[in-house]
Scaffold this motif. Structure first.
Motif, short mmCIF file in Angstrom:
data_model
loop_
_atom_site.label_atom_id
_atom_site.label_comp_id
_atom_site.label_asym_id
_atom_site.label_seq_id
_atom_site.Cartn_x
_atom_site.Cartn_y
_atom_site.Cartn_z
N ARG A 3 0.82 -1.21 0.00
CA ARG A 3 0.00 0.00 0.00
C ARG A 3 0.86 1.25 0.00
O ARG A 3 1.86 1.35 0.71
CB ARG A 3 -0.93 0.02 1.22
N VAL A 4 0.42 2.22 -0.81
CA VAL A 4 1.05 3.54 -0.86
C VAL A 4 -0.06 4.58 -0.71
O VAL A 4 -1.22 4.25 -0.46
CB VAL A 4 1.82 3.73 -2.19
N THR A 5 0.29 5.86 -0.87
CA THR A 5 -0.70 6.92 -0.72
C THR A 5 -1.86 6.74 -1.70
O THR A 5 -1.67 6.30 -2.83
CB THR A 5 -0.05 8.30 -0.96
N ASP A 6 -3.06 7.08 -1.24
CA ASP A 6 -4.26 6.93 -2.06
C ASP A 6 -4.25 7.93 -3.22
O ASP A 6 -3.53 8.93 -3.22
CB ASP A 6 -5.52 7.18 -1.23
N GLN A 7 -5.07 7.63 -4.22
CA GLN A 7 -5.30 8.54 -5.33
C GLN A 7 -6.76 8.97 -5.28
O GLN A 7 -7.66 8.17 -5.54
CB GLN A 7 -4.99 7.87 -6.68
N ASP A 8 -7.01 10.22 -4.91
CA ASP A 8 -8.37 10.73 -4.80
C ASP A 8 -9.24 9.84 -3.92
O ASP A 8 -10.40 9.56 -4.22
CB ASP A 8 -9.01 10.87 -6.19
N GLY A 9 -8.66 9.37 -2.81
CA GLY A 9 -9.39 8.54 -1.87
C GLY A 9 -9.47 7.06 -2.21
O GLY A 9 -10.03 6.29 -1.44
N ALA A 10 -8.90 6.68 -3.34
CA ALA A 10 -8.92 5.27 -3.75
C ALA A 10 -7.59 4.61 -3.40
O ALA A 10 -6.52 5.22 -3.55
CB ALA A 10 -9.18 5.15 -5.25
N ALA A 11 -7.64 3.37 -2.93
CA ALA A 11 -6.45 2.65 -2.51
C ALA A 11 -5.51 2.39 -3.69
O ALA A 11 -5.96 2.09 -4.81
CB ALA A 11 -6.83 1.33 -1.85
N ARG A 12 -4.22 2.51 -3.41
CA ARG A 12 -3.21 2.19 -4.41
C ARG A 12 -2.16 1.26 -3.82
O ARG A 12 -1.91 1.27 -2.61
CB ARG A 12 -2.50 3.46 -4.91
N THR A 13 -1.54 0.47 -4.69
CA THR A 13 -0.39 -0.34 -4.33
C THR A 13 0.72 -0.03 -5.32
O THR A 13 0.46 0.44 -6.44
CB THR A 13 -0.70 -1.85 -4.37
N CYS A 41 -1.36 -8.41 -11.62
CA CYS A 41 -1.66 -8.65 -10.21
C CYS A 41 -1.59 -7.41 -9.33
O CYS A 41 -2.25 -7.35 -8.29
CB CYS A 41 -0.72 -9.71 -9.66
N VAL A 42 -0.81 -6.41 -9.73
CA VAL A 42 -0.74 -5.18 -8.94
C VAL A 42 -2.12 -4.56 -8.80
O VAL A 42 -2.44 -3.94 -7.79
CB VAL A 42 0.28 -4.20 -9.56
N GLY A 43 -2.97 -4.76 -9.82
CA GLY A 43 -4.35 -4.30 -9.73
C GLY A 43 -5.14 -5.09 -8.71
O GLY A 43 -5.89 -4.53 -7.90
N GLY A 44 -4.99 -6.41 -8.73
CA GLY A 44 -5.73 -7.25 -7.80
C GLY A 44 -5.41 -6.93 -6.35
O GLY A 44 -6.29 -6.89 -5.49
N TRP A 45 -4.12 -6.66 -6.06
CA TRP A 45 -3.73 -6.34 -4.68
C TRP A 45 -4.19 -4.96 -4.28
O TRP A 45 -4.37 -4.67 -3.09
CB TRP A 45 -2.23 -6.50 -4.51
N ALA A 46 -4.43 -4.08 -5.24
CA ALA A 46 -5.01 -2.77 -4.93
C ALA A 46 -6.49 -2.91 -4.63
O ALA A 46 -7.07 -2.11 -3.89
CB ALA A 46 -4.80 -1.79 -6.08
N GLY A 47 -7.12 -3.94 -5.23
CA GLY A 47 -8.53 -4.22 -4.96
C GLY A 47 -8.64 -4.96 -3.63
O GLY A 47 -8.02 -4.59 -2.65
N ASP A 48 -9.40 -6.04 -3.63
CA ASP A 48 -9.59 -6.76 -2.36
C ASP A 48 -9.11 -8.20 -2.43
O ASP A 48 -9.69 -9.10 -1.84
CB ASP A 48 -11.06 -6.70 -1.92
N LEU A 49 -8.00 -8.43 -3.15
CA LEU A 49 -7.45 -9.77 -3.25
C LEU A 49 -6.96 -10.30 -1.91
O LEU A 49 -6.94 -11.51 -1.69
CB LEU A 49 -6.29 -9.79 -4.27
N ASP A 50 -6.59 -9.40 -1.01
CA ASP A 50 -6.14 -9.85 0.30
C ASP A 50 -7.32 -10.21 1.21
O ASP A 50 -7.12 -10.72 2.32
CB ASP A 50 -5.26 -8.80 0.98
N GLU A 51 -8.56 -9.95 0.75
CA GLU A 51 -9.74 -10.25 1.55
C GLU A 51 -10.57 -11.40 0.98
O GLU A 51 -11.28 -12.09 1.72
CB GLU A 51 -10.62 -9.00 1.66
N ALA A 97 -7.43 0.80 -6.94
CA ALA A 97 -8.77 0.24 -6.74
C ALA A 97 -9.80 1.16 -7.38
O ALA A 97 -9.73 2.39 -7.25
CB ALA A 97 -9.06 0.08 -5.26
N ARG A 98 -10.80 0.56 -8.08
CA ARG A 98 -11.81 1.37 -8.75
C ARG A 98 -13.23 0.95 -8.34
O ARG A 98 -14.19 1.32 -9.00
CB ARG A 98 -11.64 1.29 -10.26
N GLY A 99 -13.33 0.18 -7.26
CA GLY A 99 -14.64 -0.15 -6.73
C GLY A 99 -15.04 -1.60 -6.93
O GLY A 99 -14.56 -2.28 -7.83
N SER A 100 -15.95 -2.06 -6.06
CA SER A 100 -16.47 -3.43 -6.12
C SER A 100 -17.98 -3.41 -6.07
O SER A 100 -18.59 -2.51 -5.47
CB SER A 100 -15.92 -4.26 -4.95
N GLU A 101 -18.57 -4.42 -6.68
CA GLU A 101 -20.02 -4.61 -6.65
C GLU A 101 -20.30 -6.10 -6.75
O GLU A 101 -19.99 -6.73 -7.77
CB GLU A 101 -20.69 -3.87 -7.81
#
Length: 253
Positions: free
Chosen positions: A133-143, A177-187, A215-219
């Protein structure tokens, strides 16, 4: 007949192909078939089932797309995408390097064999991209993580100036995979279902790059992410958008 072949080296789970590498290999075939070798167009690849390893999959053209088949079943489809691919904001190399220590995959990794981010792969074999994890982008999680392409991922490819560069499939794998870890792959366990990537320049072997995921959201079962690769001069060399789908862990035991 053109065929798609995923060698075992490029696995994700132990018995199936890394989604990014497989998608990139099919995208490269589409670019060649469409006279789009360089610069590479944005291509969208949908993965319909786990890509088999060490199996020659016939590639069937259909209109402006390609379809890779395993027997009577479609494994993946690819088509050129004219839409702009999102750009994830850069992260300084120092911050990305420090973030690797907090990579969630160090504590638990669902697929340690993964070519792109697996902790069980040796240097020079897997990419070993370990995004933390690094600093967010406009409130969205980044890795983010650093990545220095090894000569083995060039497969003999050199540009017109003689510089060794990673292949198209490997570049897609680095964006995966860098995208998956920014999402919720760890959950929860997710697999790549669709990926759109745009390559501006292939990453140079031996140069430290920064790979960033957003991360760009989940549904429901779906998670959307994006990623980018920056070269040592801070230029975007490749970018991608992903759709991930949560799966039953028992199916990948």
């Amino acid at each position: 007949m053109t065929e798609l072949f995923v060698p075992h080296r490029f696995c994700g789970p132990p018995s199936s192909g890394n989604g990014g590498w497989t998608a990139g290999a099919l995208a490269a075939l589409l670019a060649l078939a469409s006279d789009h070798a360089e610069p590479w167009p944005a291509v969208t690849v949908s993965l319909l089932r786990p890509p088999p390893l060490d199996v020659a999959m016939p590639v069937v053209p259909s209109d402006d797309s390609l379809q890779a088949m395993d027997g009577e079943e479609a494994v993946a489809t690819a088509h050129v995408n004219a839409e702009e691919v999102a750009v994830v904001e850069p992260v300084p190399a120092e911050e990305a390097r420090a973030a690797e220590a907090s990579y969630a995959g160090h504590l638990f990794h669902p697929f340690p064999t993964c070519f792109a981010c697996g902790t069980g792969r040796e240097p020079g074999d897997g990419l070993r991209i370990f995004p933390g994890r690094v600093t967010d982008q406009d409130g969205a999680a980044r890795t983010a993580a650093t990545w220095t392409p090894d000569p083995s991922v060039a497969e003999g490819y050199r540009d017109t100036e003689g510089t060794q560069r990673a292949t198209v499939p490997v570049t897609w794998a680095a964006l995966d995979c860098v995208g998956g870890w920014a999402g919720d792959l760890d959950e929860r366990l997710m697999v790549l279902a669709r990926m759109t990537a745009q390559i501006d320049a292939l990453p140079a072997v031996g140069e430290e790059h920064v790979v960033v995921g957003l991360a760009r959201g989940s549904e429901g079962r779906k998670t959307r992410t994006a990623s980018a690769i920056y070269d040592p001069d801070g230029r975007v060399v490749a970018r991608a958008e992903h759709l991930w789908v949560a799966v039953n862990p028992a199916d990948f035991a």
